[in-house]
Every structure is written in structure tokens, then in C-alpha cells.
Design a protein around this motif. Structure first.
Motif, mmCIF file in Angstrom:
data_model
loop_
_atom_site.group_PDB
_atom_site.id
_atom_site.type_symbol
_atom_site.label_atom_id
_atom_site.label_comp_id
_atom_site.label_asym_id
_atom_site.label_seq_id
_atom_site.Cartn_x
_atom_site.Cartn_y
_atom_site.Cartn_z
ATOM 1 N N GLY A 225 0.811 -1.214 0.000
ATOM 2 C CA GLY A 225 0.000 0.000 0.000
ATOM 3 C C GLY A 225 0.844 1.262 0.000
ATOM 4 N N THR A 226 2.018 1.216 -0.617
ATOM 5 C CA THR A 226 3.002 2.293 -0.490
ATOM 6 C C THR A 226 2.405 3.670 -0.768
ATOM 7 N N LEU A 227 1.825 3.861 -1.941
ATOM 8 C CA LEU A 227 1.340 5.186 -2.337
ATOM 9 C C LEU A 227 -0.137 5.137 -2.715
ATOM 10 N N TRP A 228 -0.853 6.203 -2.384
ATOM 11 C CA TRP A 228 -2.240 6.314 -2.810
ATOM 12 C C TRP A 228 -2.322 6.633 -4.288
ATOM 13 N N ARG A 229 -1.458 7.555 -4.738
ATOM 14 C CA ARG A 229 -1.409 7.960 -6.145
ATOM 15 C C ARG A 229 -0.002 7.798 -6.671
ATOM 16 N N ASP A 230 0.123 7.511 -7.961
ATOM 17 C CA ASP A 230 1.432 7.256 -8.547
ATOM 18 C C ASP A 230 2.358 8.466 -8.428
ATOM 19 N N ASP A 231 1.810 9.688 -8.560
ATOM 20 C CA ASP A 231 2.645 10.893 -8.531
ATOM 21 C C ASP A 231 2.632 11.568 -7.157
ATOM 22 N N GLU A 232 2.269 10.836 -6.140
ATOM 23 C CA GLU A 232 2.076 11.385 -4.796
ATOM 24 C C GLU A 232 3.325 12.083 -4.242
ATOM 25 N N LEU A 233 4.473 11.451 -4.366
ATOM 26 C CA LEU A 233 5.700 12.035 -3.821
ATOM 27 C C LEU A 233 6.084 13.305 -4.570
ATOM 28 N N VAL A 251 -2.437 2.518 -4.700
ATOM 29 C CA VAL A 251 -3.636 1.976 -4.073
ATOM 30 C C VAL A 251 -4.872 2.320 -4.900
ATOM 31 N N SER A 252 -4.960 3.580 -5.362
ATOM 32 C CA SER A 252 -6.162 4.066 -6.040
ATOM 33 C C SER A 252 -5.992 4.039 -7.560
ATOM 34 N N GLY A 253 -7.076 4.387 -8.266
ATOM 35 C CA GLY A 253 -7.041 4.481 -9.718
ATOM 36 C C GLY A 253 -7.440 3.174 -10.379
ATOM 37 N N PRO A 254 -7.737 3.242 -11.674
ATOM 38 C CA PRO A 254 -8.232 2.060 -12.396
ATOM 39 C C PRO A 254 -7.236 0.912 -12.456
ATOM 40 N N ASP A 255 -5.941 1.211 -12.354
ATOM 41 C CA ASP A 255 -4.923 0.162 -12.356
ATOM 42 C C ASP A 255 -4.327 -0.042 -10.973
ATOM 43 N N GLY A 256 -4.945 0.564 -9.953
ATOM 44 C CA GLY A 256 -4.446 0.457 -8.596
ATOM 45 C C GLY A 256 -4.868 -0.835 -7.917
ATOM 46 N N ALA A 257 -4.341 -1.032 -6.719
ATOM 47 C CA ALA A 257 -4.569 -2.296 -6.008
ATOM 48 C C ALA A 257 -6.037 -2.517 -5.675
ATOM 49 N N ILE A 258 -6.737 -1.462 -5.235
ATOM 50 C CA ILE A 258 -8.145 -1.651 -4.879
ATOM 51 C C ILE A 258 -8.942 -2.155 -6.080
ATOM 52 N N ALA A 259 -8.745 -1.522 -7.224
ATOM 53 C CA ALA A 259 -9.489 -1.917 -8.416
ATOM 54 C C ALA A 259 -9.047 -3.279 -8.938
ATOM 55 N N PRO A 279 -2.161 9.274 2.620
ATOM 56 C CA PRO A 279 -3.211 9.591 3.605
ATOM 57 C C PRO A 279 -3.933 8.365 4.136
ATOM 58 N N LEU A 280 -3.685 7.205 3.528
ATOM 59 C CA LEU A 280 -4.265 5.964 4.021
ATOM 60 C C LEU A 280 -3.855 5.691 5.471
ATOM 61 N N LEU A 281 -2.705 6.196 5.894
ATOM 62 C CA LEU A 281 -2.228 5.984 7.260
ATOM 63 C C LEU A 281 -3.007 6.806 8.286
ATOM 64 N N ARG A 282 -3.737 7.814 7.831
ATOM 65 C CA ARG A 282 -4.449 8.691 8.767
ATOM 66 C C ARG A 282 -5.868 8.150 8.965
ATOM 67 N N PRO A 283 -6.229 7.788 10.199
ATOM 68 C CA PRO A 283 -7.490 7.070 10.444
ATOM 69 C C PRO A 283 -8.744 7.786 9.974
ATOM 70 N N HIS A 284 -8.751 9.118 9.949
ATOM 71 C CA HIS A 284 -9.976 9.842 9.624
ATOM 72 C C HIS A 284 -9.931 10.485 8.232
ATOM 73 N N SER A 285 -9.004 10.043 7.399
ATOM 74 C CA SER A 285 -8.893 10.631 6.062
ATOM 75 C C SER A 285 -9.975 10.067 5.139
ATOM 76 N N ALA A 286 -10.276 10.840 4.110
ATOM 77 C CA ALA A 286 -11.237 10.371 3.106
ATOM 78 C C ALA A 286 -10.707 9.134 2.389
ATOM 79 N N GLU A 287 -9.378 9.069 2.232
ATOM 80 C CA GLU A 287 -8.780 7.928 1.541
ATOM 81 C C GLU A 287 -8.926 6.648 2.377
ATOM 82 N N ARG A 288 -8.751 6.762 3.697
ATOM 83 C CA ARG A 288 -8.945 5.588 4.555
ATOM 84 C C ARG A 288 -10.399 5.111 4.450
ATOM 85 N N ALA A 289 -11.329 6.066 4.472
ATOM 86 C CA ALA A 289 -12.745 5.693 4.364
ATOM 87 C C ALA A 289 -13.036 5.005 3.031
#
Length: 307
Positions: A225-233, A251-259, A279-289
Motif C-alpha cells: 500500500g506504499t502510495l495512494w497515487r502514482d505521482d504522490e511524492l 492503491v487508487s485508480g483504475p490500475d491500482g490495487a483496490i481496483a 493519507p491511508l495511514l491517517r485514520p480519519h482521512s477520506a482515503e482511509r474511508a
């Protein structure tokens, strides 16, 4: 019965990272209960003898924070840690081996390429071969890790290659976009008495059709789950590389792990090796939800999880 303890779920540098003042690291310093050490997992078939999956620089603290890994009563020098199974040669995965040098027998398992990296670096000579054996892992060949005295562990481990990249410090030896056999392994873990199997894939560049079929119907998958978005850093001004360039799927996106891992009938899905920028590490983030709504969890440091 297979037992699994997550020692840490963060990527290199942990959460918060010592020299980082990004939004996530600031939030973690303000809420210590959200902090995470670097990714590490302990597995056991009997609850008494344990094997670590990778050994991060945080391993000493993680062992001290995990009672089942403490020296057993009545023994002056002892450890339930019987060995370390390496899935890659990154600093995040091997540097902690140097903290296991105080004379307790154990076995290091790894692909020939990773064991070769250790052999070429004289620093790892502190792990004396008379006490710390090194055993080569052959992909797609299940094996039973042995205890230091030669007894059976009761575990069955099958390593398999997944898309990935060489460790950063070895990139000069390969083309930037090269994927070499043995650089990145996934593990399928179970016990000799049967029961559910668990997949541990701490690093992965992309989900291929073959990998998706391998994971179909799994009881549990712990996944990169390293990055939420490919260009995040790049977007946060933290680094110039994309996740894809580093050998990590988003993690996200059409080619990401969730999909890519949706609709495979996986019973339990957890993200590990999560970068401090995510932001997946932050418990109350929209990404965690969003991840939780899709059936994923982020395990707590020290949490025992059951397949």
C-alpha cells in the motif's frame, strides 16, 4: 493454527519519518496512537517459534513491543525468533538483520540474488555463519522452514515472483525500468496441518493476470500500500520518482490495487508498507474511508490477525 502478528505497517522511514514535516507526519506526531513502525510481519504455526517476514531497521523496538517474541521464561539468552524470510533486498527489509547479531541461532531465507547482496557486504558478516544459516528460496517450490535445532516448524511457505524493481541502492546495476528475477517476492503461507493460506506481498509493481488468479479466493492478502497515487511524492514535493518508477503499484485508480484486486473473492484484505505521504495511514482521512468501503483495512502495529 497459523498465527500472524503485524509488527508495523509503514514503509521506509516509518510514520512519522524522522526528518519529514509533511502533513501526515505532523499529524502522527500530534497523535502518537496513529504512529507506525516500518513494515514487518511475524508468523508461527505453534505460537512458540516465530519467523519474521523481513527485518526492518525498527526490528529491535518491534520485538520488544511484542510479548510473543520475548525471551522465554527460565532462559538467560533465548529468542522465539527462529528465522527471517526476506522478500527483497531493500534496506527496509534487511537492515534489521544487524540487530539480530547477539549470538542466538536463526536462519535467513532469501532468493539467491538477495543472499548474494548480503554475502557481498562484509557488514553482514557480524551474523556469524556458525549461528546464522542462510538458505536459498526457490520460487514456486513450497518449503517448510526449520527451527535452529533442525525440528520442523509446522509452517509451509511458497515464494513466487511479483513485478518489482531492484533495491534503490542497487539500481546502478540494472536498467532503471528493469525487472529482474528474484528482486521482489510474494509469499503464500500456511501450516502443515492444513487450514487457510495467507498471501504476503509487501512490494508489487503491478497486478498481472497471473497474480490476480493466484490470489483469487484467498483467505487473506496483505498487500503493498506504499502510495495512494502514482505521482504522490512528486505532488507533495517529497521526491522526484513516481511509484511505478520505484516498483510500487498505487492503491487508487483504475490500475491500482483496490481496483485490480476487487471481485476476486478475497476474504480479508489489508494494506502494509504504507508510505508516510499516503493519507491511508491517517485514520480519519477520506482515503482511509474509501479503502475501508472497498473492503480493505490498515492493521495496527502489534495487532494479531487471524485468517
Amino acid at each position: 493454527m497459523l498465527r500472524i502478528v503485524v509488527l508495523g505497517a509503514a514503509a521506509g522511514g516509518g510514520f512519522p519519518q524522522w526528518n519529514c514535516n509533511c502533513e501526515g507526519c505532523r499529524a502522527a506526531r500530534a497523535a502518537p496512537e496513529t504512529q507506525q513502525g516500518q513494515a514487518g510481519i511475524a508468523i508461527s504455526a505453534d505460537g512458540d517459534n516465530w519467523f519474521l517476514v523481513n527485518a526492518s531497521p525498527d526490528i529491535r523496538q518491534q520485538i520488544n513491543a511484542t510479548p510473543c517474541l520475548h525471551p522465554r521464561a527460565g532462559r538467560l539468552r533465548d529468542s522465539p525468533v527462529a528465522g527471517v524470510i526476506l522478500t527483497n533486498g531493500e534496506v527496509d527489509a534487511v537492515a534489521g538483520l544487524l540487530s539480530l547479531r547477539e549470538g542466538t541461532p536463526l536462519t535467513i531465507y532469501g532468493h539467491a540474488r538477495v543472499l548474494g547482496v548480503l554475502a557481498e557486504n562484509s557488514l553482514f558478516g557480524v551474523l556469524h555463519p556458525d549461528l546464522v544459516a542462510r538458505r536459498e528460496i526457490a520460487p514456486d517450490a513450497p518449503f517448510e522452514p526449520r527451527l535452529p535445532d533442525g525440528r520442523a516448524s509446522g509452517l509451509v511457505v511458497e515464494a513466487f515472483e511479483v513485478p518489482g524493481k531492484p533495491a534503490w541502492y542497487l539500481e546502478g546495476e540494472a536498467e532503471p525500468d528493469a525487472e529482474r528475477p528474484g528482486d521482489t517476492l510474494g509469499l503464500r503461507v500456511g501450516t502443515t496441518d492444513g487450514g487457510p493460506k495467507v498471501f504476503i506481498i509487501a512490494a508489487c509493481g503491478r497486478v498481472t493476470p497471473d497474480l490476480a488468479e493466484r490470489l483469487r479466493g484467498a483467505a487473506m492478502v496483505l498487500f503493498d500500500g506504499t502510495l495512494w497515487r502514482d505521482d504522490e511524492l512528486i505532488e507533495q514535493g517529497l521526491h522526484h520518482k513516481t511509484g511505478r518508477r520505484m516498483g510500487h503499484i498505487s492503491v487508487s485508480g483504475p490500475d491500482g490495487a483496490i481496483a485490480r484486486l476487487a471481485d476476486l473473492g478475497i476474504a480479508r484484505k489489508l494494506f502494509v508498507h504504507i508510505n508516510n505521504s499516503n493519507p491511508l495511514l491517517r485514520p480519519h482521512s477520506a482515503e482511509r474511508a474509501e479503502a475501508e468501503a472497498a473492503g480493505w483495512r490498515v492493521p495496527r502495529a502489534g495487532e494479531e490477525i487471524f485468517p
